[in-house]
Design a protein around this motif. Structure first.
Motif, short mmCIF file in Angstrom:
data_model
loop_
_atom_site.label_atom_id
_atom_site.label_comp_id
_atom_site.label_asym_id
_atom_site.label_seq_id
_atom_site.Cartn_x
_atom_site.Cartn_y
_atom_site.Cartn_z
N LEU A 102 77.08 3.87 -19.64
CA LEU A 102 77.25 4.02 -21.08
C LEU A 102 76.12 3.39 -21.88
O LEU A 102 75.68 3.93 -22.89
CB LEU A 102 78.60 3.43 -21.52
N ALA A 149 72.20 12.45 -26.17
CA ALA A 149 73.20 12.72 -25.13
C ALA A 149 74.60 12.42 -25.64
O ALA A 149 75.55 13.15 -25.36
CB ALA A 149 72.89 11.90 -23.88
N LEU A 150 74.74 11.34 -26.40
CA LEU A 150 76.04 10.99 -26.96
C LEU A 150 76.54 12.08 -27.91
O LEU A 150 77.71 12.46 -27.88
CB LEU A 150 75.96 9.65 -27.68
N ILE A 166 73.07 5.74 -22.27
CA ILE A 166 73.19 7.03 -22.97
C ILE A 166 72.47 6.94 -24.31
O ILE A 166 72.78 6.07 -25.12
CB ILE A 166 74.67 7.41 -23.18
N ALA A 223 87.91 12.58 -19.16
CA ALA A 223 88.55 13.88 -18.96
C ALA A 223 89.98 13.73 -18.46
O ALA A 223 90.80 14.61 -18.63
CB ALA A 223 87.75 14.72 -17.97
N ARG A 249 75.82 15.25 -27.70
CA ARG A 249 76.24 16.38 -26.87
C ARG A 249 77.61 16.13 -26.24
O ARG A 249 78.44 17.04 -26.17
CB ARG A 249 75.20 16.67 -25.78
N LEU A 250 77.85 14.90 -25.79
CA LEU A 250 79.15 14.58 -25.21
C LEU A 250 80.26 14.71 -26.24
O LEU A 250 81.34 15.23 -25.96
CB LEU A 250 79.14 13.16 -24.65
N ARG A 251 80.00 14.24 -27.44
CA ARG A 251 81.02 14.29 -28.50
C ARG A 251 81.33 15.72 -28.92
O ARG A 251 82.43 16.02 -29.35
CB ARG A 251 80.56 13.48 -29.70
N SER A 252 80.35 16.62 -28.82
CA SER A 252 80.57 17.99 -29.27
C SER A 252 80.99 18.92 -28.13
O SER A 252 81.24 20.10 -28.36
CB SER A 252 79.30 18.54 -29.92
N ALA A 253 81.10 18.41 -26.92
CA ALA A 253 81.45 19.24 -25.77
C ALA A 253 82.86 19.80 -25.92
O ALA A 253 83.76 19.15 -26.43
CB ALA A 253 81.35 18.43 -24.48
#
Length: 66
Positions: A35, A42-43, A38, A3, A45-49
């Motif tokens: 990492l 979950a990966l 994961i 972030a 979801r992180l990529r599409s956040a």
């Protein structure tokens, strides 16, 4: 780390060197373990956040007023 614009694990060192700004930062081995744990769901979801409305990517939320 991500972030804040980090792209590689060694960017954690920059955050660790500025503890007065960022506070405690995980060690590089701890980040790698995170990492490695994961799963693919979950990966995904992180990529599409996406950031909350009104916030650009990489932007930190405002600090609460005291």
């Amino acid at each position: 780390m991500l972030a804040d614009g980090g792209e590689v694990m060694t960017d954690l060192a920059l955050l660790r060197d500025q503890a007065e700004v960022f506070g405690p930062v995980a060690s590089t081995p701890t980040a790698w373990r995170l990492l490695a744990g994961i799963d693919s769901a979950a990966l995904a979801r992180l990529r599409s956040a996406e950031p909350p409305p009104g916030m650009s990517p990489g932007c930190k939320p405002p600090r609460p007023r005291q």
